[in-house]
Design a protein around this motif. Structure first.
Motif, PDB file in Angstrom:
ATOM      1  N   ILE A 190       1.872  -1.004  -0.493  1.00 57.73           N
ATOM      2  CA  ILE A 190       0.823  -1.932  -0.094  1.00 57.73           C
ATOM      3  C   ILE A 190       1.160  -3.337  -0.571  1.00 57.73           C
ATOM      4  N   LEU A 191       1.777  -3.417  -1.735  1.00 60.05           N
ATOM      5  CA  LEU A 191       2.204  -4.718  -2.243  1.00 60.05           C
ATOM      6  C   LEU A 191       3.280  -5.318  -1.341  1.00 60.05           C
TER       7      LEU A 191
ATOM      8  N   ALA B 148      -6.075  -4.627   2.507  1.00 62.41           N
ATOM      9  CA  ALA B 148      -4.756  -4.390   1.912  1.00 62.41           C
ATOM     10  C   ALA B 148      -4.256  -5.672   1.249  1.00 62.41           C
TER      11      ALA B 148
ATOM     12  N   GLU C 287      -4.455  -6.701  -2.571  1.00 63.01           N
ATOM     13  CA  GLU C 287      -3.361  -6.415  -3.497  1.00 63.01           C
ATOM     14  C   GLU C 287      -2.718  -7.727  -3.954  1.00 63.01           C
ATOM     15  N   LEU C 288      -2.581  -8.630  -3.004  1.00 72.79           N
ATOM     16  CA  LEU C 288      -1.938  -9.920  -3.265  1.00 72.79           C
ATOM     17  C   LEU C 288      -2.910 -10.894  -3.926  1.00 72.79           C
TER      18      LEU C 288
ATOM     19  N   ALA D 166       2.438   4.312  -3.283  1.00 71.50           N
ATOM     20  CA  ALA D 166       1.541   3.725  -2.286  1.00 71.50           C
ATOM     21  C   ALA D 166       1.179   2.304  -2.702  1.00 71.50           C
ATOM     22  N   GLN D 167       0.970   2.109  -4.003  1.00 70.31           N
ATOM     23  CA  GLN D 167       0.641   0.785  -4.483  1.00 70.31           C
ATOM     24  C   GLN D 167       1.780  -0.183  -4.227  1.00 70.31           C
TER      25      GLN D 167
ATOM     26  N   LEU E 273      -6.511  10.370 -11.070  1.00 69.63           N
ATOM     27  CA  LEU E 273      -5.514   9.481 -10.446  1.00 69.63           C
ATOM     28  C   LEU E 273      -5.892   9.178  -9.001  1.00 69.63           C
ATOM     29  N   LEU E 274      -6.296  10.231  -8.286  1.00 67.10           N
ATOM     30  CA  LEU E 274      -6.607  10.034  -6.869  1.00 67.10           C
ATOM     31  C   LEU E 274      -7.881   9.205  -6.690  1.00 67.10           C
TER      32      LEU E 274
ATOM     33  N   PHE F  83      -8.799  -2.781   7.557  1.00 63.88           N
ATOM     34  CA  PHE F  83      -7.737  -2.282   6.686  1.00 63.88           C
ATOM     35  C   PHE F  83      -6.826  -3.427   6.250  1.00 63.88           C
TER      36      PHE F  83
ATOM     37  N   PHE G 287       2.617   9.535  -6.010  1.00 67.19           N
ATOM     38  CA  PHE G 287       1.991   9.090  -4.765  1.00 67.19           C
ATOM     39  C   PHE G 287       1.245   7.775  -4.961  1.00 67.19           C
ATOM     40  N   THR G 288       0.382   7.745  -5.979  1.00 61.04           N
ATOM     41  CA  THR G 288      -0.424   6.537  -6.147  1.00 61.04           C
ATOM     42  C   THR G 288       0.467   5.340  -6.489  1.00 61.04           C
TER      43      THR G 288
ATOM     44  N   PHE H  65      -7.048   5.648  -7.268  1.00 58.93           N
ATOM     45  CA  PHE H  65      -6.299   5.114  -6.134  1.00 58.93           C
ATOM     46  C   PHE H  65      -7.251   4.811  -4.973  1.00 58.93           C
TER      47      PHE H  65
ATOM     48  N   ARG I 248      -9.532   1.836  -5.702  1.00 56.66           N
ATOM     49  CA  ARG I 248      -8.820   0.569  -5.695  1.00 56.66           C
ATOM     50  C   ARG I 248      -8.490   0.126  -4.277  1.00 56.66           C
ATOM     51  N   ASN I 249      -8.101   1.073  -3.457  1.00 61.20           N
ATOM     52  CA  ASN I 249      -7.617   0.678  -2.139  1.00 61.20           C
ATOM     53  C   ASN I 249      -8.613   0.861  -1.004  1.00 61.20           C
ATOM     54  N   PHE I 250      -9.568   1.779  -1.157  1.00 58.25           N
ATOM     55  CA  PHE I 250     -10.393   2.078   0.012  1.00 58.25           C
ATOM     56  C   PHE I 250     -11.883   1.873  -0.185  1.00 58.25           C
TER      57      PHE I 250
ATOM     58  N   VAL J 212       0.691   5.184   3.906  1.00 59.39           N
ATOM     59  CA  VAL J 212      -0.002   5.859   2.811  1.00 59.39           C
ATOM     60  C   VAL J 212       0.037   7.372   3.022  1.00 59.39           C
TER      61      VAL J 212
END
Lengths: 337, 292
Positions: A192-193, B128, B131-132, A188-189, B78-79, B124, A184-185, B82, B85-87, A288
């Protein structure tokens, strides 16, 4: 308060004295709100803020035109700004937000992206066809498309029996939940990329979609060449319907932004990017969620359901669920694109 | 009527839905970078904490319930990774403060560029894009695993390409990240200012001792008035002396040596402001002494 009746009192001084109490009240409320105790405000206070905000704002306009007291104008500017952030700040609860997201915003954004979805899906399909064709003609192409750590021994050098064994779910039974979480992670990454890459005029996103497709194509071709075509289909589609759809949508979101930046039409480039960015972002939030579902299906469903027929059935059900959710008929309250 | 903004280069037009320009100041590149580093430090600290905690608990859980316990810990790790990193950014920027802890520390907040409500999808989208702007360049830098020839050229190209996004904010005047561009947001300074004393209050009391003639009040405009206001607020004895001397010379005031500079300046300020505001009422704004 100083002597109000002084003969030298300026109009701007009187103006200030008449309203000072209101400003002080608004300022005090803002101090409390900014300390994070907005919830402790009484109903009366919450209702008072917008009124005080508007009167402060109009006082600012008047002061700019008629008063030369710079301290006053600057104070009114900052006070108005603070109150503005409260009045126009987002105060919807998480529950409201999530509710609206699932019932309305997400499906609406996915519908709005249908053209990009088709394009993104077509790109991936192109990748699948090219990948499969090349691997069928010359199996060594497999190594060019699939990184070794992802293949995990499932490459043209493996025997048919080994390949068959990787499909029946007997591997990695132990770490299922870790596997699911990792998938999942990771996915999802990548999604998003794909979205973020769209910003540079679609091209990297398009390449990523094609590349993703070639990987799938290579895998399918390899297994099909050993007579395992039906089995690989079930193995892949049980979670793949959800996952690939999610990746396609992520690509679509990226394409939407890139297209808006490249061809803004009669809007300014910036405005077009903002409008596209909002639709695409809502869609990405949903992606996601979908990938989370796909991770569960892949980590648990695929390992626990080993019968190919049942796998196809699950895949078909997920396909229908997503199709109905996104593109099915909606009630009147639904605000589409 | 357009008045020239007086303040620094960070001031921007920001029109509320009511049509009033609040003149917000945007956060400059240094503040933005500092806030980001602060947030990154927080994220890394939390991550290290979580790692240590899960390792310890994993050992405990492993002893208690075998491999299953370790697994749960791994999933949690892991969660959490994640989500952080993203939220991390998204969640904090969606709160009422519209700022991450790092931004708060440097007095910054996210606002919608169009003056409307800050929307969840904007937040959001802007995050997002990180990432870039952050993770892709980072992974590119890390992935430099000794390849030669054409590969290293590709890598260099990739780094340059990613660098464009990293330094994007430096190439536009509003310091927009690629994420701000797509989200329709910008980062502004949180304003905070107390209501300062009205300097005319002091002056009005002293006006009786000073009888300025109209011609003496016509010597200056709004700009000089504002300078005088600042001087009076700072109350630096030397500066006041110098300014008083200049005004005395300019308006040909016959100085009475009983008067302190401060009294004279305060009175002149009140009188000048009265005169200028009177003219404003008739629709004449006198910008500075050269404006007739």
């Amino acid at each position: 308060m100083t002597d109000v009746s002084s003969p030298h009192t300026l109009r701007s001084q009187r103006f200030r004295r008449e309203r000072e109490a209101d400003w002080a009240r608004l300022e005090k409320l803002m101090d409390r709100v900014e300390k994070g105790s907005a919830a402790k405000l009484t109903d009366e206070e919450i209702l008072a803020i917008p009124v005080l905000y508007r009167s402060t704002l109009s006082a600012l306009s008047v002061a700019r035109e008629t008063s030369l007291d710079q301290g006053l104008v600057q104070f009114l500017e900052t006070l108005s700004a603070r109150a503005y952030f409260f009045v126009y700040g987002s105060r919807a609860t998480l529950q409201d937000r999530l509710g609206r997201f699932f019932t309305n915003d997400w499906p609406a954004s996915v519908r709005g992206l249908w053209r990009e979805t088709l394009a993104s899906g077509a790109l991936m399909l192109l990748g699948v066809v090219v990948g499969a064709w090349l691997v069928t003609v010359e199996p060594d192409w497999f190594y060019a498309f699939v990184p070794a750590d992802l293949a995990g021994g499932r490459d043209p050098a493996a025997s048919t029996e080994t390949l068959r064994a990787t499909l029946d779910g007997s591997e990695a039974q132990d770490g299922l939940s870790v596997f699911a979480a990792y998938l999942f992670t990771h996915n999802a990454q990548v999604a998003i990329l794909a979205f973020a890459l769209g910003f540079s005029l679609c091209i990297p996103t398009a390449l990523l979609m094609v590349y993703n497709g070639t990987m799938i194509g290579a895998f399918v071709a390899l297994f099909a060449s050993r007579g395992l075509g039906v089995e690989i289909g079930g193995w892949m589609l049980i979670h793949g319907v959800t996952e690939l759809f999610a990746v396609t949508l992520a690509g679509a979101a990226g394409l939407k932004i890139g297209w808006a930046v490249a061809f803004p039409g009669d809007r300014s480039r910036l405005d077009a990017a903002v409008a596209a960015g909002r639709t695409a972002a809502v869609c990405m939030g949903g992606v996601v969620v979908m990938l989370f579902a796909a991770g569960l299906l892949e980590g648990f469903g695929r390992q626990l359901i080993v019968d190919t027929g049942v796998r196809y059935a699950v895949a078909a059900v997920t396909a229908m669920v997503w199709a109905a959710y996104f593109y099915g008929p909606r009630g009147r309250a639904f605000r589409g694109d | 009527m357009a008045t020239e903004p007086m303040a620094a280069s960070t001031e921007r037009v920001f029109v509320t839905p009511e049509g009033v320009d609040l003149r917000l100041n945007i956060g400059d590149a240094g503040q933005r970078a500092a806030a980001f580093l602060m947030d990154a430090a927080i994220i890394i600290a939390v991550l290290i904490g979580i790692t240590i905690a899960t390792v310890l608990m994993g050992i405990g859980a492993g002893a208690a319930s075998g491999i299953g316990g370790v697994e749960v810990m791994a999933v949690i790790w892991l969660l959490v990774f994640f989500l952080l990193r993203n939220f991390y950014f998204t969640a904090f920027e969606l709160s009422a403060a519209a700022a991450t802890p790092g931004k708060r520390m440097f007095g910054l907040r996210v606002a919608s560029r169009d003056g409307g409500r800050l929307r969840a999808e904007s937040v959001f989208a802007r995050n997002a894009m990180r990432e870039l702007e952050v993770f892709l360049p980072l992974s590119l830098l890390v992935s430099r695993a000794g390849q030669g020839g054409a590969e290293s050229w590709m890598w260099l190209l990739g780094v340059v390409w990613a660098g464009i996004f990293v330094f994007f904010p430096l190439f536009n005047k509003d310091r927009l990240r690629a994420g701000d561009l797509v989200g329709g947001t910008w980062v502004v300074r949180t304003p905070r200012r107390k209501l300062a004393r009205d300097m005319a209050d002091d002056g009005a009391e002293r006006l009786d001792q000073f009888a300025f003639e109209r011609a003496q009040l016509e010597a200056y405009g709004a700009k000089e008035l504002h300078v005088l206001e600042t001087v009076l607020r700072q109350r630096d004895r030397k500066t006041m002396r110098a300014v008083a001397d200049r005004i005395v010379t300019k308006i040909g005031w016959r100085r009475d040596f009983d008067h302190r500079d401060e009294d004279f300046l305060a009175a002149y300020y009140a009188a000048l402001r009265g005169r200028l505001e009177q003219r404003l009422l008739m629709g004449v704004r006198r910008r500075d002494k050269h404006d007739v």
